[in-house]
Motif scaffolding. Structure first.
Motif, PDB file in Angstrom:
ATOM      1  N   GLU A 148       0.831  -1.206   0.000  1.00  0.00           N
ATOM      2  CA  GLU A 148       0.000   0.000   0.000  1.00  0.00           C
ATOM      3  C   GLU A 148       0.868   1.261   0.000  1.00  0.00           C
ATOM      4  O   GLU A 148       0.584   2.226  -0.697  1.00  0.00           O
ATOM      5  N   TRP A 149       1.947   1.234   0.777  1.00  0.00           N
ATOM      6  CA  TRP A 149       2.780   2.431   0.924  1.00  0.00           C
ATOM      7  C   TRP A 149       4.066   2.363   0.099  1.00  0.00           C
ATOM      8  O   TRP A 149       4.899   3.252   0.175  1.00  0.00           O
ATOM      9  N   ASN A 150       4.189   1.337  -0.725  1.00  0.00           N
ATOM     10  CA  ASN A 150       5.404   1.153  -1.519  1.00  0.00           C
ATOM     11  C   ASN A 150       6.659   1.357  -0.653  1.00  0.00           C
ATOM     12  O   ASN A 150       7.518   2.190  -0.942  1.00  0.00           O
ATOM     13  N   LEU A 151       6.717   0.594   0.432  1.00  0.00           N
ATOM     14  CA  LEU A 151       7.813   0.735   1.390  1.00  0.00           C
ATOM     15  C   LEU A 151       9.107   0.208   0.800  1.00  0.00           C
ATOM     16  O   LEU A 151       9.127  -0.810   0.128  1.00  0.00           O
ATOM     17  N   SER A 152      10.180   0.919   1.088  1.00  0.00           N
ATOM     18  CA  SER A 152      11.475   0.508   0.582  1.00  0.00           C
ATOM     19  C   SER A 152      12.495   0.603   1.720  1.00  0.00           C
ATOM     20  O   SER A 152      12.354   1.418   2.614  1.00  0.00           O
ATOM     21  N   ALA A 153      13.491  -0.263   1.682  1.00  0.00           N
ATOM     22  CA  ALA A 153      14.480  -0.301   2.770  1.00  0.00           C
ATOM     23  C   ALA A 153      15.714   0.522   2.409  1.00  0.00           C
ATOM     24  O   ALA A 153      16.032   0.681   1.241  1.00  0.00           O
ATOM     25  N   VAL A 154      16.385   1.057   3.411  1.00  0.00           N
ATOM     26  CA  VAL A 154      17.721   1.603   3.152  1.00  0.00           C
ATOM     27  C   VAL A 154      18.687   0.562   3.663  1.00  0.00           C
ATOM     28  O   VAL A 154      18.932   0.462   4.838  1.00  0.00           O
ATOM     29  N   ASN A 155      19.209  -0.228   2.797  1.00  0.00           N
ATOM     30  CA  ASN A 155      20.116  -1.242   3.309  1.00  0.00           C
ATOM     31  C   ASN A 155      21.404  -1.197   2.538  1.00  0.00           C
ATOM     32  O   ASN A 155      21.512  -0.589   1.485  1.00  0.00           O
ATOM     33  N   SER A 156      22.378  -1.875   3.110  1.00  0.00           N
ATOM     34  CA  SER A 156      23.694  -1.757   2.492  1.00  0.00           C
ATOM     35  C   SER A 156      23.862  -2.777   1.378  1.00  0.00           C
ATOM     36  O   SER A 156      24.952  -2.954   0.875  1.00  0.00           O
ATOM     37  N   ILE A 157      22.773  -3.432   0.987  1.00  0.00           N
ATOM     38  CA  ILE A 157      22.934  -4.471  -0.021  1.00  0.00           C
ATOM     39  C   ILE A 157      22.554  -3.992  -1.426  1.00  0.00           C
ATOM     40  O   ILE A 157      22.680  -4.745  -2.370  1.00  0.00           O
TER      41      ILE A 157
END
Ligand SMILES: *Cc1c(COP(=O)(O)O)cnc(C)c1O
Length: 453
Positions: free
Chosen positions: A211-220
Motif C-alpha cells: 500500500e505504501w510502496n515501502l522501501s528499505a535503506v540497506n547496504s545491499i
C-alpha cells in the motif's frame, strides 16, 4: 548489462529494476552478470574529475539510463562535498597514504553511495510516476547518510527509527536537524534491536508494504556497491605511475560493502596486489580470513560503532565468486549459516585478501601514535586500518569517517577537539523528531498519517 541473483532463483534484471528491487526475490543479492574490462580505459580516465569518472564508470553498468540523466545524477551526487578533490589522497609517509572519504555532507564514506542512490531513486521515480516511503532503523551513521541522500527528493518520504538517547548527540542532530519536510526521524523508547524488530515486522506486513510502496535503506543495494568502486579507481589514478604496481588497499570493514567494491574494481582490471580487511573487536571476518571458519559471535559495542556487526550482509556476494559462481553452493552455505551460525570453508584461499583486528584500547593508542608520528588526527574507524602497515609496496588506508564525528574519544586521547563546519552549523538548529513508544502499530499509524502515495 543484466543483473543476476547470487542464489540463482530470480529473473535477471536491468540496472534500474535491480536497483528498485534491492534484495532479489529469492533472498539473494544482485551482481553484474559479467564484469566489463576497464584496463584500457584507465589511461583516458586519468585526467577526469571525480564526477566525470563516476559518470564514465557507471555508464558501463547503468545501461538502461540515458546518458544525460546519468551525468546529471553523477554531478549532483558529488556537489555537496567540501573538498574539490571529493576523495583526496593524502600522503603520510613514503608509500603510505590515506584516502579521505569523509568530505560528504554527513562526514562518512557512506555519503559516496547514498548521495548517488538518492539521486538515482529520484530519477527512477520521476520516470515511473511512482512514490516511495523509505523505512529503516539505525544506530547512527547509515541513518544520517540515508536521510541526507534523500533530503528533499521528490516522491520520497523517509522514516528512520533510532533508539532514543543511544545515538551520539551529533548523529541525532544529523538526522533531526535537516529542516527537510520529507524526513521523519523517530526516536524510539527502546534499543536499536527494538527499532529493528519494528521495521522487520512492518516489512513483513505485505499489504501495508505494498500500500505504501515501502522501501528499505540497506547496504545491499547494487548501486551502492558500484558507486563505491569509483573511489578505488580514482585513488589508484591519483598515484604516481611508479607506485601503482604493488598497491594494497586497507579497508575498515563492517558489512563488507566498502571492501567488496574495491575487489570488484580489481576484477575489472584495476591492478591491486592486496585488500586488507581491518576489523574492530567484532572480528568475524578477521577470523574467517585467518582460519577459513565463518562463525557468528555476539556483537560487542566498540568505539568504532559503524563496524559493530555480527553478520556482514554483503559477504554473500563474495561467497558467490569464491565458490566458483555457483548459486546452489551459495544457497547451501547461506542456509547452513543461517541455521547454525557457522560454516567451515575447506581449502579457503583468498590470496587477494589479508586481515587485521583492533580492540578499543588499541584503537585509542593508535590514534595517539598516528597523531604524534604524522600530526594527523584520525577517527576510530580509520585507526583500525593502521593495525598492520607492513605491506612492502604502496599502502592506501581508506579513512571512512571524519574525526569530528567522534570528538569525545579523540579529545580524551590526544587533547585535540576536532571540528567540522557542517557539524557546528547543526548545533544552532532545533531538533525536530517524533518521540514514540516501541510499538509497531503506533509506527504504522504514523507512517499512514505522514507517508506519500
Ligand atoms: C559503515 C562504515 C564502515 C564499514 O563499512 P562496510 O561497508 O559496512 O564494511 C566503516 N567505517 C565507517 C565510518 C562507516 O560508517
Amino acid at each position: 548489462m543484466k543483473y543476476i541473483s547470487t542464489r540463482g532463483g530470480s529473473e535477471p534484471l536491468s540496472f534500474s529494476a535491480a536497483v528498485a528491487e534491492g534484495l532479489a526475490p529469492d533472498g539473494g543479492l544482485y551482481i553484474p552478470a559479467e564484469f566489463p574490462n576497464i584496463q584500457d580505459k584507465l589511461e583516458y580516465w586519468q585526467n577526469l574529475s571525480y564526477a566525470e569518472l563516476c559518470f564514465e564508470f557507471m555508464k558501463l553498468f547503468a545501461t538502461d539510463i540515458d546518458e544525460e540523466s546519468l551525468k546529471d545524477i553523477a554531478y549532483t551526487s558529488y556537489s555537496k562535498f567540501d573538498d574539490t578533490a571529493i576523495a583526496p589522497l593524502k600522503k603520510l609517509d613514503n608509500g603510505l597514504y590515506i584516502l579521505e572519504l569523509f568530505h560528504g555532507p554527513t562526514l562518512a564514506f557512506k555519503d559516496f553511495a547514498l548521495q548517488f542512490l538518492g539521486n538515482l531513486y529520484e530519477h527512477l521515480l520521476a520516470k515511473s510516476g511512482k512514490t516511495i516511503n523509505v523505512l529503516g532503523a539505525t544506530s547512527g551513521d547509515t541513518g544520517s547518510a540515508a536521510i541526507n541522500g534523500l533530503l528533499g527528493k521528490k516522491g520520497v518520504r523517509i522514516f528512520i527509527l533510532y533508539p532514543n538517547g543511544r545515538v551520539s548527540p551529533l548523529q541525532e542532530r544529523q538526522m533531526a536537524c535537516t529542516e527537510a519536510d520529507n524526513v521523519f526521524p523517530i526516536a524510539i523508547d527502546g534499543t536499536f534491536d527494538d527499532a529493528q524488530a519494528i521495521v522487520k515486522e512492518i516489512f513483513g506486513d505485505v499489504s501495508f508494504k505494498n500500500e505504501w510502496n515501502l522501501s528499505a535503506v540497506n547496504s545491499i543495494n547494487l548501486a551502492r556497491i558500484l558507486a563505491q568502486c569509483v573511489y578505488y579507481i580514482y585513488a589508484w589514478l591519483s598515484l604516481e605511475k611508479s607506485e601503482r604496481d604493488n598497491v594494497q588497499f586497507i579497508v575498515p570493514t563492517g558489512n563488507f560493502g566498502n571492501i567488496l567494491a574495491g575487489w570488484f574494481a580489481s576484477k575489472m582490471g584495476l591492478k591491486v596486489a592486496n585488500f586488507k580487511v581491518a576489523t574492530n573487536q567484532n572480528d568475524i571476518l578477521y577470523r574467517l580470513f585467518k582460519s577459513g571458519v565463518y562463525e557468528v559471535s555476539s556483537v560487542k559495542p566498540s568505539v568504532a560503532p559503524s563496524m559493530d556487526i555480527q553478520v556482514s550482509s554483503n559477504f554473500e556476494r563474495f561467497i558467490y565468486f569464491m565458490e566458483g559462481e555457483n548459486p546452489e553452493r551459495v544457497c547451501e552455505i547461506m542456509g547452513e549459516f543461517k541455521c547454525s551460525g557457522k560454516w567451515v570453508f575447506d581449502n579457503f584461499s583468498a590470496e587477494d585478501f589479508s586481515a587485521s583486528r583492533m580492540d578499543d584500547s588499541e584503537i585509542a593508542t593508535k590514534i595517539e601514535e598516528i597523531y604524534k608520528k604524522y600530526g594527523e588526527v584520525i577517527d576510530p574507524h580509520t585507526a583500525c586500518g593502521f593495525a598492520d602497515i607492513s605491506h612492502k609496496g604502496t599502502k592506501i588506508i581508506l579513512s571512512t569517517a571524519s574525526p569530528a564525528k567522534f570528538p569525545e574519544l579523540i579529545e580524551k586521547v590526544i587533547a585535540v577537539h576536532p571540528t567540522a563546519e557542517s557539524l557546528e552549523k547543526l548545533l544552532s538548529k532545533p531538533i525536530v523528531n517524533e518521540k514514540m513508544p516501541a510499538n509497531t502499530q503506533k509506527i504504522r499509524d504514523y507512517i499512514s498519517a505522514n507517508g506519500i502515495k
